[in-house]
Design a protein around this motif. Sequence first.
Motif, PDB file in Angstrom:
ATOM      1  N   VAL A 585       0.852  -1.181   0.000  1.00  0.00           N
ATOM      2  CA  VAL A 585       0.000   0.000   0.000  1.00  0.00           C
ATOM      3  C   VAL A 585       0.895   1.241   0.000  1.00  0.00           C
ATOM      4  CG1 VAL A 585      -1.839   1.251   1.193  1.00  0.00           C
ATOM      5  CG2 VAL A 585      -1.794  -1.251   1.245  1.00  0.00           C
ATOM      6  N   THR A 586       0.849   2.012  -1.057  1.00  0.00           N
ATOM      7  CA  THR A 586       1.752   3.158  -1.211  1.00  0.00           C
ATOM      8  C   THR A 586       0.947   4.425  -1.515  1.00  0.00           C
ATOM      9  OG1 THR A 586       2.046   2.541  -3.533  1.00  0.00           O
ATOM     10  CG2 THR A 586       3.714   1.778  -1.979  1.00  0.00           C
ATOM     11  N   PRO A 587       0.623   5.207  -0.488  1.00  0.00           N
ATOM     12  CA  PRO A 587      -0.120   6.459  -0.703  1.00  0.00           C
ATOM     13  C   PRO A 587       0.631   7.383  -1.660  1.00  0.00           C
ATOM     14  CG  PRO A 587      -0.035   5.895   1.629  1.00  0.00           C
ATOM     15  CD  PRO A 587       0.905   4.967   0.937  1.00  0.00           C
ATOM     16  N   GLN A 588      -0.115   8.029  -2.541  1.00  0.00           N
ATOM     17  CA  GLN A 588       0.485   8.844  -3.593  1.00  0.00           C
ATOM     18  C   GLN A 588       0.216  10.326  -3.372  1.00  0.00           C
ATOM     19  OE1 GLN A 588       2.248   7.228  -6.288  1.00  0.00           O
ATOM     20  NE2 GLN A 588       2.017   5.603  -4.751  1.00  0.00           N
ATOM     21  N   PHE A 589       1.276  11.115  -3.492  1.00  0.00           N
ATOM     22  CA  PHE A 589       1.126  12.572  -3.444  1.00  0.00           C
ATOM     23  C   PHE A 589       1.068  13.103  -4.868  1.00  0.00           C
ATOM     24  CE2 PHE A 589       3.309  16.679  -3.906  1.00  0.00           C
ATOM     25  CZ  PHE A 589       2.381  17.488  -3.230  1.00  0.00           C
ATOM     26  N   SER A 590       0.092  13.945  -5.146  1.00  0.00           N
ATOM     27  CA  SER A 590       0.038  14.600  -6.453  1.00  0.00           C
ATOM     28  C   SER A 590      -0.172  16.094  -6.227  1.00  0.00           C
ATOM     29  CB  SER A 590      -1.100  14.034  -7.311  1.00  0.00           C
ATOM     30  OG  SER A 590      -2.345  14.184  -6.662  1.00  0.00           O
ATOM     31  N   GLN A 591       0.576  16.873  -6.969  1.00  0.00           N
ATOM     32  CA  GLN A 591       0.510  18.323  -6.816  1.00  0.00           C
ATOM     33  C   GLN A 591      -0.840  18.829  -7.291  1.00  0.00           C
ATOM     34  OE1 GLN A 591       3.399  20.078  -5.611  1.00  0.00           O
ATOM     35  NE2 GLN A 591       1.812  21.574  -5.200  1.00  0.00           N
ATOM     36  N   LYS A 592      -1.568  19.478  -6.414  1.00  0.00           N
ATOM     37  CA  LYS A 592      -2.891  19.980  -6.758  1.00  0.00           C
ATOM     38  C   LYS A 592      -2.787  21.391  -7.330  1.00  0.00           C
ATOM     39  CE  LYS A 592      -5.474  16.682  -4.526  1.00  0.00           C
ATOM     40  NZ  LYS A 592      -4.407  15.758  -4.252  1.00  0.00           N
ATOM     41  N   SER A 593      -3.828  21.780  -8.062  1.00  0.00           N
ATOM     42  CA  SER A 593      -3.917  23.154  -8.559  1.00  0.00           C
ATOM     43  C   SER A 593      -4.028  24.112  -7.370  1.00  0.00           C
ATOM     44  CB  SER A 593      -5.149  23.297  -9.453  1.00  0.00           C
ATOM     45  OG  SER A 593      -5.437  24.661  -9.686  1.00  0.00           O
ATOM     46  N   ASP A 594      -3.479  25.293  -7.507  1.00  0.00           N
ATOM     47  CA  ASP A 594      -3.611  26.300  -6.449  1.00  0.00           C
ATOM     48  C   ASP A 594      -4.475  27.473  -6.904  1.00  0.00           C
ATOM     49  OD1 ASP A 594      -1.930  27.420  -8.275  1.00  0.00           O
ATOM     50  OD2 ASP A 594      -0.320  27.902  -6.862  1.00  0.00           O
ATOM     51  N   ARG A 595      -5.316  27.214  -7.932  1.00  0.00           N
ATOM     52  CA  ARG A 595      -6.115  28.296  -8.507  1.00  0.00           C
ATOM     53  C   ARG A 595      -7.045  28.942  -7.487  1.00  0.00           C
ATOM     54  NH1 ARG A 595     -10.786  28.489 -11.498  1.00  0.00           N
ATOM     55  NH2 ARG A 595     -10.933  26.267 -11.919  1.00  0.00           N
ATOM     56  N   LEU A 596      -7.551  28.154  -6.529  1.00  0.00           N
ATOM     57  CA  LEU A 596      -8.459  28.704  -5.524  1.00  0.00           C
ATOM     58  C   LEU A 596      -7.770  28.881  -4.174  1.00  0.00           C
ATOM     59  CD1 LEU A 596     -11.770  26.760  -6.306  1.00  0.00           C
ATOM     60  CD2 LEU A 596     -11.005  28.969  -7.172  1.00  0.00           C
ATOM     61  N   ALA A 597      -6.438  28.868  -4.186  1.00  0.00           N
ATOM     62  CA  ALA A 597      -5.705  29.023  -2.930  1.00  0.00           C
ATOM     63  C   ALA A 597      -6.098  30.319  -2.229  1.00  0.00           C
ATOM     64  CB  ALA A 597      -4.196  29.016  -3.197  1.00  0.00           C
ATOM     65  N   GLY A 598      -6.337  30.230  -0.939  1.00  0.00           N
ATOM     66  CA  GLY A 598      -6.708  31.403  -0.157  1.00  0.00           C
ATOM     67  C   GLY A 598      -8.186  31.701  -0.166  1.00  0.00           C
ATOM     68  N   GLN A 599      -8.975  30.920  -0.919  1.00  0.00           N
ATOM     69  CA  GLN A 599     -10.421  31.137  -0.985  1.00  0.00           C
ATOM     70  C   GLN A 599     -11.148  30.029  -0.217  1.00  0.00           C
ATOM     71  OE1 GLN A 599     -11.978  32.236  -4.904  1.00  0.00           O
ATOM     72  NE2 GLN A 599      -9.867  32.441  -5.629  1.00  0.00           N
ATOM     73  N   ALA A 614     -19.146  15.863  -3.870  1.00  0.00           N
ATOM     74  CA  ALA A 614     -18.435  16.083  -5.135  1.00  0.00           C
ATOM     75  C   ALA A 614     -17.996  17.539  -5.261  1.00  0.00           C
ATOM     76  CB  ALA A 614     -19.332  15.701  -6.310  1.00  0.00           C
ATOM     77  N   ALA A 615     -18.855  18.469  -4.830  1.00  0.00           N
ATOM     78  CA  ALA A 615     -18.500  19.889  -4.890  1.00  0.00           C
ATOM     79  C   ALA A 615     -17.329  20.198  -3.970  1.00  0.00           C
ATOM     80  CB  ALA A 615     -19.715  20.734  -4.503  1.00  0.00           C
ATOM     81  N   VAL A 616     -17.377  19.627  -2.773  1.00  0.00           N
ATOM     82  CA  VAL A 616     -16.294  19.842  -1.806  1.00  0.00           C
ATOM     83  C   VAL A 616     -14.968  19.323  -2.362  1.00  0.00           C
ATOM     84  CG1 VAL A 616     -15.424  19.155   0.457  1.00  0.00           C
ATOM     85  CG2 VAL A 616     -17.820  19.853   0.199  1.00  0.00           C
ATOM     86  N   GLU A 617     -15.003  18.128  -2.948  1.00  0.00           N
ATOM     87  CA  GLU A 617     -13.769  17.547  -3.483  1.00  0.00           C
ATOM     88  C   GLU A 617     -13.216  18.409  -4.614  1.00  0.00           C
ATOM     89  OE1 GLU A 617     -11.930  13.242  -4.834  1.00  0.00           O
ATOM     90  OE2 GLU A 617     -14.082  13.446  -4.541  1.00  0.00           O
ATOM     91  N   LYS A 618     -14.103  18.934  -5.448  1.00  0.00           N
ATOM     92  CA  LYS A 618     -13.668  19.777  -6.561  1.00  0.00           C
ATOM     93  C   LYS A 618     -13.000  21.052  -6.034  1.00  0.00           C
ATOM     94  CE  LYS A 618     -13.857  20.431 -11.087  1.00  0.00           C
ATOM     95  NZ  LYS A 618     -13.191  19.514 -12.038  1.00  0.00           N
ATOM     96  N   ILE A 619     -13.611  21.659  -5.030  1.00  0.00           N
ATOM     97  CA  ILE A 619     -13.049  22.880  -4.432  1.00  0.00           C
ATOM     98  C   ILE A 619     -11.659  22.592  -3.875  1.00  0.00           C
ATOM     99  CG2 ILE A 619     -13.268  24.448  -2.452  1.00  0.00           C
ATOM    100  CD1 ILE A 619     -16.360  24.248  -2.922  1.00  0.00           C
ATOM    101  N   ARG A 620     -11.529  21.490  -3.148  1.00  0.00           N
ATOM    102  CA  ARG A 620     -10.237  21.150  -2.529  1.00  0.00           C
ATOM    103  C   ARG A 620      -9.186  20.805  -3.573  1.00  0.00           C
ATOM    104  NH1 ARG A 620     -12.956  17.696   2.448  1.00  0.00           N
ATOM    105  NH2 ARG A 620     -13.047  19.431   3.931  1.00  0.00           N
ATOM    106  N   ASN A 621      -9.587  20.112  -4.646  1.00  0.00           N
ATOM    107  CA  ASN A 621      -8.629  19.763  -5.694  1.00  0.00           C
ATOM    108  C   ASN A 621      -8.090  20.992  -6.415  1.00  0.00           C
ATOM    109  OD1 ASN A 621      -8.681  17.018  -5.253  1.00  0.00           O
ATOM    110  ND2 ASN A 621     -10.302  16.622  -6.747  1.00  0.00           N
ATOM    111  N   LEU A 622      -8.825  22.096  -6.344  1.00  0.00           N
ATOM    112  CA  LEU A 622      -8.367  23.345  -6.967  1.00  0.00           C
ATOM    113  C   LEU A 622      -7.665  24.252  -5.962  1.00  0.00           C
ATOM    114  CD1 LEU A 622     -11.463  24.061  -9.248  1.00  0.00           C
ATOM    115  CD2 LEU A 622      -9.175  23.351  -9.979  1.00  0.00           C
ATOM    116  N   GLY A 623      -7.400  23.719  -4.767  1.00  0.00           N
ATOM    117  CA  GLY A 623      -6.641  24.482  -3.779  1.00  0.00           C
ATOM    118  C   GLY A 623      -7.477  25.310  -2.843  1.00  0.00           C
TER     119      GLY A 623
END
Length: 670
Positions: A585-599, A614-623
Motif C-alpha cells: 500500500v503506497t499512498p500517492q502525493f500529487s501536486q494539486k492546482s492552487d487556482r483557488l488558494a486562499g479562498q 463532489a462539490a467539496v472535493e472539486k473545491i479542494r482539488n483546486l486548492g
Amino acid sequence: MIAKKARADEIKSLLNRYSYEYYTLDKPSVSDAVYDSLMDELKSIEAECPELITIDSPTQRVGNKLLDGFQKVKHERRMVSLNDVFNKGEIEAWIERTDKLMPGHKHEFFTDIKMDGLACALIYIDGVLTQAVTRGDSFVGEDVTNNVRTIKNVPLRLHEAPGFEQFLRGRTEIRGEIVMLKRDFAELNEKQKALGQPEFANPRNLAAGTIRQLDPSLVAARPLHFRGYDVLRDDDAEVPTNSFAYEALTALGITRNHQASTFTNLADVMNFVNEWDNKRHDLPFNTDGLVIKINDRSLYESLGLVGKNPRGAVAYKYAAEQATTIVRDIVISIGRTGPATPVAVFDPVVVAGTTVQHASLHNADEIARLDVRRGDTVVIFKAGDIIPQVESVLKELRPAGSKPIDYLAELARQYPELEFVRPAGEAVYRVKGLSGPLILKRSLAHFASKGALDIDTLGEKNVEALVEAGLVNDLADIYRLTKDDLLGLERFAEISAQKLIDAIAAKKQPALERFLFGLGIRHVGAQTAIDLTNHFESVEKLSQATIDELREVDGVGEIVAESIVAWFADEDNVKLLEKFSDLGVTPQFSQKSDRLAGQSFAITGTLQSMGRDAAVEKIRNLGGTFQTAVAKDTTYLVAGGKIGASKLKKAKQYGTKIIDEQELLQIIKE
C-alpha cells in the motif's frame, strides 16, 4: 551475425568479470573508462541486432515501469527473524539451551555484522537471475526483480568458479540485505540540500522506500548495494556450514561482509562482539549488532524453531546510544483497541544516528516510576537502536514549581467526551464501553468511507462480518483478504466476493490526503489532511515532523500538532504503517492546482448538478478550502435549494459573498 554474436558474448563475459573484480574482490583491473567503452560497444551491437539481447546482458539492468504494482511471491523457505540478546549472560543462556538439545556436539559459532537494510532473496536458475523477492511477512514477499536488477553489484549471471560449478545448475537462492552505504547517503542529502529539497531521514528507510518504487529508472538513480549472507540449495548438503556459504558467495560474485568469522568458544565470540562495538561506526553501512549462528547447517536445522525464531541463531544488539532533551508535553494516544498510551513529546534530539522527538511512556505506572514531568530534562536511549525510550529523569535540572502528572486528570482533560477504566490486573487504562472489535469496526468503516479511501462495497455490514469472522484485525488486514476468505462468509457469493477484492486492490495506491484522513488521527479532518499532504508530501516526512514544523501548516495548532505527534509515537501505529508498506500500500502525493488558494467556501442547502461531497472535493482539488460553517474568513457562501437561514445571516454579518450554484460551477470550471 555469427561474428557479432561472438563479439557480444566476449564483451558480456568480460564485463561480468570486471564487475566481479570491482564489487566482490574490490580489485578492479581496468578503469571505469574501459568498462564504459566496452559497455557502449555492447549496446551498439545489441541495437543493431536486438535478437542478441539476453536477460543477463549488462545492458538490461533497467526494465519498464510496473503498471499493476508488485506481485506476491511465496518463499520456498521462510525468511525467519532472530531472537535478540543484549549481553554476555543472554548469549551464555542461549548456548546452554542449545547444549541441552544437541549434547556432545563441539561448539562452532559463525558470527557476522548485522546490516541495517531491507532483506531480499535473489533467485538464480542455471546461474541467471530470474527473480528477487522481499522478506515481506517471512512467508510471502513481493517480486521486486525489475528494481533489484538495477543494483549494479547484483550479478545478472553468477560468476563461474572452480569447485562451485553446481551452484550454476538448477535453483540457487541468495539471501541478503539491500543497503545504502553511509557515504552515498551523505552525498544524496548534500544534493537534496543544494536543490532546496528536504533531506532524507536515514539510509535504511531510503533503501526500503527506493526498492518499492514502480519505476526502475528511479531506483537505478539511487546508489543501492546488495550484500549477501546466505546461500540456499534444494540439496542442503551442498552448503554444509555457514562459513562455506560465505565462501560460495564470494566465488559466485556476490558482495558479502569480510568481517565474518568462526569461533569455537564464548570468549572469542565476546572478543569479536566487543571489537565491533568500538569499530562499528567505521563500517560503510549502518548496523545495530551482530548475528551469531551455529556454523554446522545440519545442526542448525535440527534445532528447529521456537515460534518464528530459529533456536540455532541469535542477534546480539549493542547498547543503545543516549542523549538528553527536555520534555515539552505529555499527550495521551488512544490505540486501535482502546488503550490510552501516554507519550512524552520532547525537543528533537539525535540518538543512534536518527532524530527523535517523542517516546512512549507506556502507562500511568511507568510515569509514576520515572516521576517524569513536563519541563524535565530526561535521558533518551533507543532500545535495540530502534525504539526511543525514556531511561531516567535528571531531577537536578527540574524546573521550580513542576507538578507530578495526575494521570486520571490528564485523561479527563485530554478526552472530556470519554470515560476510562483500568481493568483488574492490567497496567493500562482503556476506553470504557468500547471493546477492541467495536473500535476496529468504526475505524475500518471510516477508512473505507467515501471521504477516505472510498472502497466500494466495504460498508458497515461487510466491515462487521469481516471483523467478527476474525479475518481483519487491523486496517491493513483488508489487503490480505482473498476471494476464498470471503466465500466462507454468509454475506458473500462468487460475484460479490470478487467485487470487494477488486475494490480493495484498486485502492493500494490511494491519494495521500485520503489515506491520512482514513487513518483516523484525532483532530485530523479531511481539510487538515489535505493541508498536511500539501506541506509534507509523504507519510514518512509527516511522521518525522516536529510540533513546531506541524504548527507551520495552516489550521494546525498546538492541540492538533500534539495529536499527530502522539499518533506517530504509538508503536501499534508504527507497526500498522510498516504493515501497509509490506502489503504494497503506497499512498500517492500529487501536486494539486492552487487556482483557488486562499479562498474558502461554505455550502448551504442542496445542489442540483452534483452532490455536496463532489462539490467539496472539486473545491479542494483546486486548492480551495471547504468550511462546514460560515466564519469571518469565508470567501463564498454557496446557496443551493432549501437554504439554511443561520448561514445566510452569518454571511451577511461577516460580509461574505453569497453565490448560487451556477456561479459556483463557473468558479470551479477547469
